[in-house]
Design an enzyme around this catalytic site. Structure first.
Site, PDB file in Angstrom:
ATOM      1  N   CYS A   1       0.835  -1.187   0.000  1.00  0.00           N
ATOM      2  CA  CYS A   1       0.000   0.000   0.000  1.00  0.00           C
ATOM      3  C   CYS A   1       0.876   1.245   0.000  1.00  0.00           C
ATOM      4  O   CYS A   1       2.095   1.182  -0.074  1.00  0.00           O
ATOM      5  CB  CYS A   1      -0.906   0.007   1.234  1.00  0.00           C
ATOM      6  SG  CYS A   1      -1.812  -1.536   1.495  1.00  0.00           S
TER       7      CYS A   1
ATOM      8  N   ASP B   1      -3.509  -8.465   8.896  1.00  0.00           N
ATOM      9  CA  ASP B   1      -2.303  -8.258   9.694  1.00  0.00           C
ATOM     10  C   ASP B   1      -2.214  -6.840  10.253  1.00  0.00           C
ATOM     11  O   ASP B   1      -1.499  -6.598  11.225  1.00  0.00           O
ATOM     12  CB  ASP B   1      -1.037  -8.604   8.900  1.00  0.00           C
ATOM     13  CG  ASP B   1      -0.968  -7.938   7.537  1.00  0.00           C
ATOM     14  OD1 ASP B   1      -1.973  -7.357   7.099  1.00  0.00           O
ATOM     15  OD2 ASP B   1       0.094  -8.016   6.890  1.00  0.00           O
TER      16      ASP B   1
END
Length: 679
Positions: free
Chosen positions: A2, A98
């Protein structure tokens, strides 16, 4: 994988339009959605490439009481095990993601959580309880994280171009950063090539309060046992342990994904091992991708085909021609955000484009093996230079082992050995391995303007050596060389300009099993001659996977990854942008290189079509072109820094009036950011 960004202000709530502009600049890192959190002091932004828990992984993410917020770029590969531990300690989870593990790990262990993570990350934690904003980066610096101060605010982002969306952030090159690149191949954290912009060092976290840094803590750094005190001395046991750990690390990076994962095959042993571990120890069909060159001098296609056939993979490759490199080079520099000395990143950009066009988001690669397991020629050459300080005759014999072709020129061998290996050596020099590289690249500084040279009052090489830990005096020479490589070339060039930036330019996440901390720990604990046995590089790796890798690849001479340099811009016609960025007016505007010297170099390249240039001139040319492109693409580009992009579809902002975009309950975090089914 990201993009992250944010603003921390001590006096007023951050401007949401600035956050949206920053998100727009990072859209290529996260095309699957975007969102931000904002309160009276901090804004955290996130663009998402959905890979793990594609529906439940909305970011920024918080804990149950909304006091700890995280925006995160990367993967925590042991998040399943950590989540189980945290549940046993009473933490409740809403997702399988996560990112939520990071939130609870921070709540449970504070900064101690970073040492527990097995992964690759750049992240920001906003702890409303303490008022601390914490920026953290993984051990080796796989994921980038930059920050700057502007108008009493702290700004941070995955890429510098996002910081430049703030009109108050000056767009200027930093002479010290340029000097580092022209000596060390990259800027060394916290230095960057942009004035006023720094990067979080690998293996570190920075704490800010009211926008002011209160400390930088190193939670991990490469280290080695004293020479002769290595705890693991049995070669067979070490080979078995390396095999076990590498298979585990590779499977972890292949299997912990909710989208398909592919692998690179370069033709060398590193990618052969990682692809072989996937094919041999999982039941999932493997897709592999390779980079080929139209020029046979650079091509490794026969070895790639051999390994793909042995593994039975679905294989694709891209054939790169010289003009392909020239055409894509402006995009490459814009993504790299750094001057380059070689064109190598350009073909890697074209390869990741093929991966994306083939429907993949994640690829496993072999980067890190050379640094961790002793694979570079610079390590073997360093061993000879060290030997030269006390036994020149033995060093000359070792040169013939390193370069077998010298046996065909016995009269030239001693002269070559003396001129290369015996030059600029001082017994006890901790950087004896790297002096030839640094001396070669530092020659490029002769083209700098007087203004730039005068501003560089420190030697980049001396600075790096001065930063070496005191215990290096007890290390063996290979360990010192590995430390230098892990500090300079690995994070700044291999994992950045040639790695993360070329992958994420096409929205691809790279995963690197050789940089698993369990493998790094093992490799550091073995004697040097397990890694370089005689002059055989990566001996331990070859021994560990002798049954998996074909003999032709296992025993082939090491072929460093290279791509055409000057010839790419002059042999098949010169693109218009080359003339634009090297005009006298463009050179004078950038004020980095002396125009008269650049014009001489360009004339030489045109006269020979780029094929007659030596190593130094090739680097000079690429350095000039990339620096001038950097100036035009990032510093004086025409992009409007004030236009706001479309509103992100997930906004967590208590300062706003309630709208359809506002986060009203924790249940919203179970929604996909984009509101659509992920690809």
């Amino acid at each position: 994988m990201c993009g992250i960004c944010g603003v921390h202000s001590a006096s007023e709530a951050p401007d949401p339009d600035l956050v949206r502009r920053m998100l727009a600049a990072l859209a290529h890192r996260g095309p699957d959605g975007s969102g931000y959190y904002r309160d009276e002091r901090v804004a955290l932004g996130h663009t998402r490439l959905a890979i793990v828990d594609t529906v439940g992984g909305v970011q920024p993410m918080c804990g149950e009481d909304e006091q700890v917020w995280v925006t995160f770029n990367g993967e925590i590969f042991n998040h399943v095990e950590l989540a189980a531990d945290l549940r046993a300690r009473g933490h409740r989870f809403r997702t399988r993601n996560d990112t939520e593990v990071i939130v609870h790990a921070w709540e449970e262990w504070g900064p101690g959580c970073f040492d527990r993570f097995n992964g690759q990350w750049a992240l920001a934690v906003w702890d409303r309880r303490s008022g601390d904003l914490v920026l953290s980066r993984d051990r080796f610096g796989v994921r980038p994280l930059y920050y700057t101060h502007s108008g009493g605010r702290l700004l941070f982002a995955s890429e510098v171009k996002a910081l430049f969306t703030d009109p108050d952030v000056p767009r200027e090159l930093d002479p010290a950063g340029i000097d580092q690149v022209l000596t060390l191949w990259s800027a060394v954290a916290p230095q960057t090539v942009f004035r006023g912009i720094q990067q979080v060092p690998p293996g570190s976290y920075l704490t800010f309060r009211d926008g002011v840094a209160t400390g930088c803590t190193r939670y991990w750094a490469p280290t080695f046992p004293a020479r002769g005190s290595e705890p693991r001395t049995d070669l067979t046991a070490n080979a078995d342990a390396l095999r076990e750990r590498l298979v585990t690390a590779t499977r972890l990076r292949f299997e912990r994904s909710d989208v398909p994962v592919a692998a690179y095959l370069s033709g060398g042993i590193d990618s052969a091992v990682t692809a072989g571990a996937i094919a041999g120890f999982t039941d999932v069909p493997l897709h592999t991708f390779s980079l080929r060159f139209a020029d046979d001098e650079f091509d490794e296609g026969s070895y790639q085909t051999l390994m793909a056939k042995q593994l039975g993979t679905v294989h694709q490759d891209v054939v790169v021609r010289e003009r392909d490199i020239a055409d894509v080079f402006p995009d490459v520099v814009r993504h790299a955000e750094s001057p380059l000395l070689r064109t190598g990143p350009a073909p890697m950009f074209l390869l990741s484009r093929l991966v994306r066009e083939s429907g993949f988001k994640v690829v496993v690669t072999g980067e890190g093996s050379d640094e961790v397991l002793g694979g570079y020629d610079i390590f073997r050459e360093g061993r000879i230079r060290e030997l030269w300080t006390h036994d020149p005759a033995a060093a000359e014999a070792a040169v013939e082992q390193l370069y077998p072709w010298m046996k065909r020129s016995p009269h030239q061998a001693p002269a070559f050995a003396k001129s290369f290996f015996g030059r600029n050596i001082v017994a006890g020099d901790p950087a004896i391995s790297h002096r030839p590289r640094w001396d070669t690249t530092a020659v490029l500084r002769s083209m700098l303007t007087a203004e730039i040279r005068e501003a560089c009052d420190r030697s980049p090489a001396d600075e790096v050596v001065a930063a070496m830990p005191a215990e290096e005096a007890g290390w063996d020479p290979l360990s010192r060389a590995q430390w230098l490589e892990m500090t300079t070339l690995l994070p700044g060039y291999i994992l950045a300009s040639q790695g993360d930036r070329m992958l994420m330019g096409n929205s691809i996440e790279g995963r690197f099993p050789f940089l698993d901390p369990n493998i790094a720990e093992l490799a550091a604990a073995v004697p040097a001659d397990h890694k370089i046995h005689g002059m055989d590089e990566k001996h331990l790796l070859k021994r560990a996977f002798a049954d998996l890798v074909p003999e032709e690849i296992l025993r082939r001479p090491k072929q460093p990854y290279r791509a055409p340099d000057a010839a790419a811009f002059f042999a098949g016609g010169t693109p218009d942008w080359v003339f634009d960025v090297t005009s006298v007016s463009a050179l004078e505007a950038a004020r980095v290189f002396r125009p008269e010297l650049v014009q001489r170099l360009l004339e030489k390249a045109r006269r020979t079509q780029g094929r007659g240039l030596g190593n130094t001139d090739n680097m000079r040319l690429v350095a000039v072109l990339s620096t001038q492109l950097l100036h035009s693409e990032l510093l004086t580009g025409s992009a409007d820094r004030t236009a706001a992009p479309p509103e992100p579809l997930t906004v967590f902002d208590p300062n706003l009036e309630r709208t359809s975009l506002e986060r009203t309950s924790l249940e919203r975090t179970s929604l996909e950011i984009t509101g659509r089914t992920p690809a």
